[in-house]
Design a protein around this motif. Structure first.
Motif, PDB file in Angstrom:
ATOM      1  N   SER A 258       0.846  -1.194   0.000  1.00 60.81           N
ATOM      2  CA  SER A 258       0.000   0.000   0.000  1.00 60.81           C
ATOM      3  C   SER A 258       0.878   1.239   0.000  1.00 60.81           C
ATOM      4  N   LEU A 259       0.297   2.346  -0.442  1.00 59.09           N
ATOM      5  CA  LEU A 259       0.996   3.626  -0.465  1.00 59.09           C
ATOM      6  C   LEU A 259       0.312   4.583   0.503  1.00 59.09           C
ATOM      7  N   TYR A 260       1.132   5.375   1.219  1.00 61.73           N
ATOM      8  CA  TYR A 260       0.617   6.360   2.161  1.00 61.73           C
ATOM      9  C   TYR A 260       1.308   7.703   1.927  1.00 61.73           C
ATOM     10  N   LYS A 261       0.610   8.779   2.267  1.00 59.37           N
ATOM     11  CA  LYS A 261       1.266  10.073   2.338  1.00 59.37           C
ATOM     12  C   LYS A 261       2.084  10.091   3.630  1.00 59.37           C
ATOM     13  N   THR A 262       3.365  10.326   3.501  1.00 61.50           N
ATOM     14  CA  THR A 262       4.265  10.245   4.642  1.00 61.50           C
ATOM     15  C   THR A 262       3.836  11.135   5.814  1.00 61.50           C
ATOM     16  N   PRO A 263       3.481  12.411   5.580  1.00 64.74           N
ATOM     17  CA  PRO A 263       3.088  13.260   6.718  1.00 64.74           C
ATOM     18  C   PRO A 263       1.857  12.731   7.452  1.00 64.74           C
ATOM     19  N   CYS A 264       0.946  12.068   6.749  1.00 65.18           N
ATOM     20  CA  CYS A 264      -0.260  11.539   7.391  1.00 65.18           C
ATOM     21  C   CYS A 264       0.089  10.406   8.349  1.00 65.18           C
ATOM     22  N   VAL A 265       0.982   9.506   7.910  1.00 67.50           N
ATOM     23  CA  VAL A 265       1.404   8.403   8.781  1.00 67.50           C
ATOM     24  C   VAL A 265       2.140   8.953   9.995  1.00 67.50           C
ATOM     25  N   GLN A 266       2.972   9.948   9.780  1.00 66.97           N
ATOM     26  CA  GLN A 266       3.708  10.542  10.885  1.00 66.97           C
ATOM     27  C   GLN A 266       2.773  11.225  11.873  1.00 66.97           C
ATOM     28  N   GLU A 267       1.727  11.859  11.370  1.00 66.65           N
ATOM     29  CA  GLU A 267       0.806  12.596  12.237  1.00 66.65           C
ATOM     30  C   GLU A 267       0.049  11.681  13.192  1.00 66.65           C
ATOM     31  N   VAL A 268      -0.260  10.448  12.749  1.00 69.67           N
ATOM     32  CA  VAL A 268      -0.991   9.523  13.633  1.00 69.67           C
ATOM     33  C   VAL A 268      -0.051   8.643  14.437  1.00 69.67           C
ATOM     34  N   GLY A 269       1.243   8.934  14.382  1.00 70.83           N
ATOM     35  CA  GLY A 269       2.199   8.223  15.226  1.00 70.83           C
ATOM     36  C   GLY A 269       2.772   6.958  14.642  1.00 70.83           C
ATOM     37  N   GLY A 270       2.643   6.784  13.325  1.00 72.94           N
ATOM     38  CA  GLY A 270       3.196   5.597  12.683  1.00 72.94           C
ATOM     39  C   GLY A 270       2.352   4.360  12.929  1.00 72.94           C
ATOM     40  N   TRP A 271       2.980   3.207  12.822  1.00 74.85           N
ATOM     41  CA  TRP A 271       2.267   1.939  12.969  1.00 74.85           C
ATOM     42  C   TRP A 271       2.123   1.592  14.447  1.00 74.85           C
ATOM     43  N   PRO A 272       0.937   1.182  14.889  1.00 75.13           N
ATOM     44  CA  PRO A 272       0.700   0.911  16.311  1.00 75.13           C
ATOM     45  C   PRO A 272       1.185  -0.473  16.726  1.00 75.13           C
ATOM     46  N   ASP A 273       1.305  -0.662  18.022  1.00 72.11           N
ATOM     47  CA  ASP A 273       1.663  -1.953  18.605  1.00 72.11           C
ATOM     48  C   ASP A 273       0.419  -2.831  18.607  1.00 72.11           C
ATOM     49  N   ALA A 274       0.186  -3.486  17.474  1.00 70.22           N
ATOM     50  CA  ALA A 274      -1.011  -4.322  17.305  1.00 70.22           C
ATOM     51  C   ALA A 274      -0.684  -5.431  16.335  1.00 70.22           C
TER      52      ALA A 274
END
Length: 447
Positions: A258-274
């Motif tokens: 999948s592709l993401y906008k980098t600033p959007c992923v950074q804004e939500v704190g990256g990938w969660p511990d899940a």
């Protein structure tokens, strides 16, 4: 696989344009009409079953195995008929992208994965970051060999803490491009896959933060289980992705591709511990009132589980990840009506899988002995809808996706028959097992 550099013929603008809102409510209207017809036709069945399990019990069972599945199938069919993938504004973008690959003991396939990345027809720069997640094999050596032999822009990082989310977050710290793509270490991408992902997000409104690629099975000839899963990916998962993409709320921008906008992923704190880190990440993005699209032409090929045990582990893990997402972000907390409905369906899946496992499957055994309390002629009403929805998607996949990508559909009749007849009998109990894993907080296993 060969790239197709011929531009896709643009669809003509129709005289009458259905907005997404109109498509959404029209699909619901048609589905509600089907539901009313189903209820009317099932009244004798309802009354007969109520003599055995009481009226509330009969309603509970029949709603779970007939009414709601029928409504959902009708909604899917009407939505697929109305779906029109927007034209690309530019099929040959040149923006730089970073591709993250989390790798744990991937020495057998990581070189080939990187080879397919370097064979992309994308003219922009692709920076590859492989995050070695505490591998004990020769993953690092294979990455370095690929870097040297393929002459590619490949970097390797080392993340000792286990967990895919840790590896991806480590890689995210080094991303300097506007777009970041995640790719599983055992997944091969079509030569045009990156180009179509970037083309889709560049052709989308500004509030689209991610685009999910299309996953297909690479090893479908290996075992009977992979033959069945080939049709699940080709028809089942793809149809759900198209439905969700139509309503701008693809619920899983899967980490496999999948592709993401980098600033959007950074804004939500990256990938969660899940265990379902990609599911929870996607739902966090949606909660920000961003949209997530799906691009059927951005195709990647993954290895499906070859045994029932491996399949059960994978799908129970997916089911557990869905529950993780539901626990963190409730459907009613989603800001957009479309994603509230789509995540609401996921919430209903817990009930549907429970009823299917504990009621429909025992009812099937009873029907074998001539006792049609639960499974009878009325339960077959859902089958025509299933065949119609799969037929629509088959034609779409064949004439739009595969034709444009110079691919051919493999002949797999046995897998298709088994998929139609028995797949759900396996999936519901496996999913129920995943829900229970999360409920009792059992140890999380990524592989």
């Amino acid at each position: 696989m060969k790239p197709n550099l011929t531009p896709i013929k643009k669809q003509k603008n129709r005289k009458y344009y259905f907005t997404i809102q109109k498509k959404f409510w029209f699909s619901h209207t048609m589905s509600f009409m089907w539901l009313i017809l189903s209820i009317y036709l099932s009244l004798p069945w309802l009354y007969d079953l109520s003599d055995i399990v009481t009226m509330p019990g009969a309603i509970f069972i029949i709603t779970g195995i007939a009414y709601i599945p029928g409504y959902m199938s009708a909604f899917l069919i009407v939505s697929l008929i109305l779906d029109r993938q927007p034209n690309f504004k530019n099929e040959f973008p040149t923006e730089s992208v970073t591709l993250l690959i989390a790798a744990y003991n991937e020495e057998k396939g990581i070189y080939q994965t990187l080879k397919y990345v370097t064979d992309q027809d994308y003219t922009g720069e692709i920076q590859v970051i492989v995050i070695n997640n505490n591998s004990s094999d020769k993953t690092t050596e294979e990455v370095l060999r690929a870097k040297k032999e393929l002459k590619a822009n490949i970097s390797i990082l080392h993340e000792p803490n286990p967990g895919k989310f840790n590896a991806l977050n480590t890689g995210l710290q080094y991303v300097q491009t506007p777009y970041v793509i995640t790719l599983d270490a055992d997944t091969l991408i079509h030569p045009s896959a990156v180009r179509y992902l970037v083309s889709r997000i560049k052709s989308s409104p500004e509030d689209v933060c991610a685009v999910a690629g299309s996953m297909l099975v690479r090893n479908s000839r290996e075992t009977i289980w992979t033959k069945i899963q080939e049709w699940d990916y080709f028809l089942g998962i793809a149809s759900i992705k198209r439905l969700q993409g139509l309503y701008q709320g693809t619920l899983v921008a899967q980490g496999a591709f999948s592709l993401y906008k980098t600033p959007c992923v950074q804004e939500v704190g990256g990938w969660p511990d899940a265990i379902g880190e990609d599911i929870v990440l996607t739902w966090r993005l949606l909660q920000k009132e961003w949209k997530v699209y799906f691009e059927p032409l951005a195709v990647a090929f993954t290895d499906a589980p070859t045994t029932l045990a491996h399949f059960a582990k994978q799908r129970s893990r997916w089911a557990r990840g869905m529950v993780e997402g539901l626990k963190e972000i409730k459907p009613w907390q989603q800001p957009q009506v479309y994603t509230r409905y789509l995540t609401g369906i996921n919430l209903l899946m817990l009930y549907l899988d429970l009823v299917y496992t504990l009621c429909w499957l025992p009812g099937l055994v009873l029907a074998f002995f001539g006792i049609h309390w639960i499974v009878g002629p009325m339960t077959l009403l859902v089958l025509p809808l299933t065949f119609v929805s799969y037929s629509i998607l088959y034609l779409y996949q064949k004439h739009y996706v595969f034709r444009h990508l110079n691919l051919r559909i493999r002949i797999n009749k046995l897998g298709f028959i088994l998929f139609i007849l028995f797949y759900q009998m396996i999936m519901s109990p496996v999913s129920l097992y995943g829900y229970l894993q999360e409920f009792f907080k059992l140890r999380r296993v990524w592989k």
